[in-house]
Write an enzyme that holds these catalytic residues in place. Structure first.
Site, mmCIF file in Angstrom:
data_model
loop_
_atom_site.group_PDB
_atom_site.id
_atom_site.type_symbol
_atom_site.label_atom_id
_atom_site.label_comp_id
_atom_site.label_asym_id
_atom_site.label_seq_id
_atom_site.Cartn_x
_atom_site.Cartn_y
_atom_site.Cartn_z
ATOM 1 N N HIS A 24 0.862 -1.183 0.000
ATOM 2 C CA HIS A 24 0.000 0.000 0.000
ATOM 3 C C HIS A 24 0.899 1.234 0.000
ATOM 4 O O HIS A 24 1.825 1.328 0.810
ATOM 5 C CB HIS A 24 -0.910 0.011 1.224
ATOM 6 C CG HIS A 24 -2.066 0.956 1.078
ATOM 7 N ND1 HIS A 24 -1.900 2.318 1.068
ATOM 8 C CD2 HIS A 24 -3.385 0.740 0.916
ATOM 9 C CE1 HIS A 24 -3.078 2.895 0.910
ATOM 10 N NE2 HIS A 24 -4.003 1.956 0.811
ATOM 11 N N HIS B 119 0.638 -5.020 2.301
ATOM 12 C CA HIS B 119 -0.760 -4.752 2.640
ATOM 13 C C HIS B 119 -1.680 -5.925 2.313
ATOM 14 O O HIS B 119 -2.569 -6.252 3.090
ATOM 15 C CB HIS B 119 -1.200 -3.514 1.859
ATOM 16 C CG HIS B 119 -2.585 -3.054 2.162
ATOM 17 N ND1 HIS B 119 -2.973 -2.698 3.437
ATOM 18 C CD2 HIS B 119 -3.675 -2.877 1.361
ATOM 19 C CE1 HIS B 119 -4.248 -2.323 3.409
ATOM 20 N NE2 HIS B 119 -4.684 -2.441 2.168
HETATM 21 C C1 LIG Z 1 -5.276 -1.554 7.611
HETATM 22 C C2 LIG Z 1 -6.030 -2.295 6.534
HETATM 23 C C3 LIG Z 1 -7.009 -1.645 5.809
HETATM 24 C C4 LIG Z 1 -7.714 -2.332 4.816
HETATM 25 N N1 LIG Z 1 -8.722 -1.676 4.151
HETATM 26 C C5 LIG Z 1 -9.464 -2.375 3.258
HETATM 27 C C6 LIG Z 1 -10.575 -1.763 2.624
HETATM 28 O O1 LIG Z 1 -10.917 -0.612 2.888
HETATM 29 N N2 LIG Z 1 -11.283 -2.502 1.725
HETATM 30 C C7 LIG Z 1 -10.960 -3.794 1.414
HETATM 31 O O2 LIG Z 1 -11.644 -4.416 0.596
HETATM 32 N N3 LIG Z 1 -9.914 -4.392 2.023
HETATM 33 C C8 LIG Z 1 -9.170 -3.732 2.925
HETATM 34 N N4 LIG Z 1 -8.126 -4.357 3.535
HETATM 35 C C9 LIG Z 1 -7.898 -5.787 3.259
HETATM 36 C C10 LIG Z 1 -8.953 -6.615 3.978
HETATM 37 O O3 LIG Z 1 -9.186 -6.073 5.247
HETATM 38 C C11 LIG Z 1 -8.525 -8.082 4.122
HETATM 39 O O4 LIG Z 1 -8.067 -8.600 2.915
HETATM 40 C C12 LIG Z 1 -9.707 -8.938 4.595
HETATM 41 O O5 LIG Z 1 -10.278 -8.373 5.754
HETATM 42 C C13 LIG Z 1 -9.255 -10.358 4.880
HETATM 43 O O6 LIG Z 1 -10.310 -11.039 5.521
HETATM 44 P P1 LIG Z 1 -10.125 -12.549 5.903
HETATM 45 O O7 LIG Z 1 -11.381 -12.972 6.600
HETATM 46 O O8 LIG Z 1 -9.674 -13.314 4.739
HETATM 47 O O9 LIG Z 1 -8.880 -12.562 6.933
HETATM 48 P P2 LIG Z 1 -8.637 -11.799 8.319
HETATM 49 O O10 LIG Z 1 -9.667 -10.796 8.624
HETATM 50 O O11 LIG Z 1 -7.227 -11.351 8.295
HETATM 51 O O12 LIG Z 1 -8.799 -12.958 9.408
HETATM 52 C C14 LIG Z 1 -7.895 -14.047 9.483
HETATM 53 C C15 LIG Z 1 -8.217 -14.860 10.715
HETATM 54 O O13 LIG Z 1 -7.495 -16.086 10.681
HETATM 55 C C16 LIG Z 1 -6.928 -16.348 11.965
HETATM 56 N N5 LIG Z 1 -5.796 -17.254 11.741
HETATM 57 C C17 LIG Z 1 -4.782 -17.120 10.838
HETATM 58 N N6 LIG Z 1 -3.972 -18.193 10.897
HETATM 59 C C18 LIG Z 1 -4.479 -19.031 11.833
HETATM 60 C C19 LIG Z 1 -4.086 -20.302 12.354
HETATM 61 N N7 LIG Z 1 -2.990 -20.951 11.934
HETATM 62 N N8 LIG Z 1 -4.841 -20.868 13.329
HETATM 63 C C20 LIG Z 1 -5.943 -20.236 13.809
HETATM 64 N N9 LIG Z 1 -6.359 -19.022 13.361
HETATM 65 C C21 LIG Z 1 -5.641 -18.439 12.388
HETATM 66 C C22 LIG Z 1 -6.602 -14.954 12.494
HETATM 67 O O14 LIG Z 1 -6.435 -14.963 13.894
HETATM 68 C C23 LIG Z 1 -7.856 -14.184 12.035
HETATM 69 O O15 LIG Z 1 -8.924 -14.422 12.937
HETATM 70 C C24 LIG Z 1 -7.411 -3.686 4.529
HETATM 71 C C25 LIG Z 1 -6.414 -4.342 5.250
HETATM 72 C C26 LIG Z 1 -5.730 -3.658 6.253
HETATM 73 C C27 LIG Z 1 -4.666 -4.387 7.026
#
Ligand SMILES: Cc1cc2nc3c(=O)[nH]c(=O)nc-3n(C[C@H](O)[C@H](O)[C@H](O)COP(=O)(O)OP(=O)(O)OC[C@H]3O[C@@H](n4cnc5c(N)ncnc54)[C@H](O)[C@@H]3O)c2cc1C
Length: 521
Positions: free
Chosen positions: A238, A341
């Site tokens: 980012h 990011h």
């Molecule tokens: C600061 C920031 C701002 C962002 N802004 C945007 C935005 O405005 N719009 C957009 O579309 N995207 C945005 N993104 C990207 C987006 O937030 C993420 O890509 C998305 O939320 C990922 O969701 P997820 O459910 O795949 O993973 P996450 O929300 O990252 O959740 C992963 C989960 O897996 C768990 N986990 C991981 N490994 C293990 C393991 N081995 N054992 C047990 N648990 C585990 C973690 O504890 C967590 O609970 C942003 C990201 C960041 C960091």
């Protein structure tokens, strides 16, 4: 997830359930909420006491869906394909663009407090979007989304606090459950289906907008089980993370630039106007590369043209985050530089979350659905988590086998003598230096050697979260570095100093890794 906390069986035997989801972010929770009633669902989460372990709660600008005036799914497709730089799967992109609006409307009806004037959503415009397309709640959209998803998922799931250590497979290769490291031991969970919703891998790098939990665990778990990984060399940096602080950098949302904030070099010049017709709203890799080309690799974000009222109403998170580092966003320019990011690649899935291994599914950032190609369009990751989380729930319920399989032997637990925090810090620095936004062949080969050495030093991880997480992080880094070494061109979020141009030879070519072997598809 409201902790209907599971306690591992006292006799050391396995837990049993229908579906186990690893990860409690937007993808895991929406999938859980969409599973048919009557299924027993366990969510494993390594977040421990951290209330917001994944990226989802921290997402700022919004989720992309063609719900605004002047927009339609076809335009969303065009923008996504342009950002993806020739490597998106057009059918996956079309699926995202057509289905995202339905999920946004549904969540709004179910209580998500997205900004809305009573008639229509108040949208943010981000880089690469031809029209404003990001549904938001000020600049704290992820926190609101997770609040609603926790409410929706809570009645459906039990939570198991621990880190997924290894997937279990039967003699046919089908995934039959997993082993979770909890406290000082391993707990087996037998399940009819396992979903990886483990998020991204930004924390493999010494400068990242992600939390320290984003260590690419899902990549390591899937690879170990023989699942195909695709496009994992593509990491998005980012452009506008605050250029101060430790490894975790505060993100200054693209929404600020969408609202008129500008970027300047050290002499005060708006350098992006010379680089791209969309200047500050050019795709992320264009802005990031232009900042890296500045002498210090740092630019200055100027939001002083936005009124104090507007900043307070629309960007409270940015104001507070900058203030926490001693900057008054409304009164002065603040230093920004690129930080890891988002991970475009991941565990290859079909349009319904199925990986290449029976019984194993993936959704959210850990998955490679084909939506993002070589670079992700802003707002598309939250939409992807919803659209493909829901599709995975439907497919998985239809696929469930009648019977539970056997777990087999537990993975070995080592006596760790290595200095885990020191290796983890050295890995993050080395990854940023040699597999970061700018890479070259020699550095990648050297990094591969270093990673192999650290993997040897660590040996089998113990049952503790830190050593299991480091084992996953080192393995994920090793796979990423191997893919990055092989892609001898600069494309999307990926830039090679020794191959500075985009190469026609690589057009439409994906790198896949399966059980250590590389294939091109
Ligand atoms: C600061 C920031 C701002 C962002 N802004 C945007 C935005 O405005 N719009 C957009 O579309 N995207 C945005 N993104 C990207 C987006 O937030 C993420 O890509 C998305 O939320 C990922 O969701 P997820 O459910 O795949 O993973 P996450 O929300 O990252 O959740 C992963 C989960 O897996 C768990 N986990 C991981 N490994 C293990 C393991 N081995 N054992 C047990 N648990 C585990 C973690 O504890 C967590 O609970 C942003 C990201 C960041 C960091």
């Amino acid at each position: 997830v409201k902790p209907d906390e599971l306690v591992p069986p006292a006799d050391g035997g396995p837990l049993t359930t229908d579906v186990v989801i690893v990860g409690a972010g937007a993808a895991g929770l929406y999938l859980a909420a969409r599973l048919p009633e009557g299924l027993d669902v366990v969510v494993v989460d390594k977040g421990g006491a951290d209330p917001d372990p994944g990226s989802s709660s921290w997402a700022q600008a919004g989720l992309a869906a063609a719900v605004g005036p002047g927009d339609d799914p076809d335009l969303h497709v065009v923008d996504t394909l342009a950002a993806g730089d020739g490597l998106c799967d057009p059918i996956a992109v079309e699926t995202l663009a057509r289905e995202a609006p339905g999920h946004v409307h549904l969540l709004f009806q179910r209580g998500a407090r997205f900004d809305h004037d009573g008639q229509r959503f108040a949208l943010a415009r981000e880089g690469g979007q031809q029209v404003a397309r990001s549904v938001r709640r000020a600049d704290a959209t992820g926190a609101e989304l997770i609040r609603v998803l926790r409410e929706l998922a809570a009645p459906r799931v039990s939570r198991l606090g621990g880190i997924a250590r290894r997937l279990a497979r039967d003699e046919t290769g089908r995934v039959t459950g997993l082993w979770v490291a909890i406290g000082d031991g391993l707990v087996g969970v037998r399940a009819r289906a396992v979903v990886l919703a483990t998020g991204g891998c930004g924390a493999l790098y010494a400068a990242t907008t992600n939390t320290s939990h984003a260590t690419g665990d899902g990549l390591a778990l899937a690879a170990d089980a023989g699942a195909a990984l695709r496009d994992i060399e593509f990491v998005q940096f980012h452009p506008t993370a605050l250029a101060v602080g430790d490894s975790r950098r505060f993100l200054l949302t693209e929404g600020l630039r969408g609202a008129g904030a500008t970027l300047h070099d050290a002499d005060g010049r708006r350098f992006l106007a010379d680089v791209h017709p969309d200047a500050e709203l050019a795709p992320r890799h264009v802005v990031a590369n232009a900042i890296l080309d500045l002498p210090e690799g740092t630019a200055w974000l100027d939001a002083t043209g936005l009124s104090a009222e507007r900043l307070a109403a629309e960007f409270p998170t940015a104001l507070a985050g900058a203030a926490a580092h001693g900057f008054a966003l409304g009164d002065e320019r603040v230093p920004v530089s690129p930080a890891a990011h988002y991970h475009m690649g991941g565990v290859r899935t079909d349009l319904d979350g199925r990986t290449s291994v029976h019984g194993l599914y993936a959704c959210g950032e850990v998955a490679s659905t084909g939506v993002h190609g070589a670079n992700r369009l802003a707002g598309n990751s939250l939409s992807e988590a919803l659209v493909f989380g829901a599709r995975t729930a439907t497919a998985l319920a239809a696929d469930l086998p009648e019977r539970l399989g056997e777990l087999g032997d537990a993975p070995p637990v080592g006596e760790v003598e290595a200095d885990v925090p020191t290796i983890a810090a050295a890995m993050r620095e080395a990854m940023l230096g040699d597999a970061g936004p700018v890479r070259e062949g020699e550095g990648l080969v050297h990094l591969d050697d270093l990673l192999a050495r650290w993997i040897g030093e660590l040996g089998h991880p113990g049952p503790d979260v830190a050593s299991v997480q480091l084992a996953h992080a080192l393995r994920a880094s090793q796979l990423l570095v191997r893919a990055a070494t092989l892609r001898t061109e600069s494309r999307g979020g990926h830039r090679r100093a020794d191959f500075p141009a985009r190469s026609a030879m690589w057009d439409g070519v994906h790198l896949e890794l399966v059980a250590g072997a590389v294939t091109l598809s």
